[in-house]
Design a protein around this motif. Structure first.
Motif: not given
Length: 120
Positions: A9-14, A36-40, A91-93, A112-120
């Motif tokens: 996981g990590g920070l990535v641009q759109p 795979w599941y996700r939770q925002a 964007t979610a865990v 335990q989950g990994t954070q994914v953040t999609v943002s510019s």
């Protein structure tokens, strides 16, 4: 000791890509369906993608079809989620889940989950 450990996981641009990995140990990985599941924030956990224990079709949430690909390597006890064309709403865990049903009993394990953040 059962363990599911997500990474990638990590920070990535759109429009970018990420590949999540889930390392499994302590159980018969090849006998378990993986997903795979996700939770925002403020939302319920939702199924993103699933792959059966044996040959069979994968399943995806409508929101990720054509962009995400789930795969597994039973020799390495790994499951992956390739995420392309990422959007801010992705964007979610992200959580890895293993599940197996034997007779009337279900065995399920979560990472335990990994954070994914999609943002510019």
């Amino acid at each position: 000791q059962v363990q599911l450990v997500e990474s990638g996981g990590g920070l990535v641009q759109p429009g970018g890509s990420l590949r999540l990995s889930c390392a499994a140990s302590g159980f018969a990985f090849s006998s378990y369906a993986m997903s795979w599941y996700r939770q925002a924030p403020g939302k319920e956990r939702e199924l993103v993608a699933a792959i059966p224990s044996t040959d069979g079709s994968t399943n995806y949430a409508d929101s990720v079809k054509g962009r995400f690909t789930i795969s597994r390597d039973n020799a390495k006890n790994m499951v992956y989620l390739q995420m392309n064309s990422l959007k801010p709403e992705d964007t979610a865990v992200y959580y890895c889940k293993a599940v197996r049903s034997i007779a009337t009993k279900q065995y399920a394990y979560w990472g335990q989950g990994t954070q994914v953040t999609v943002s510019s």
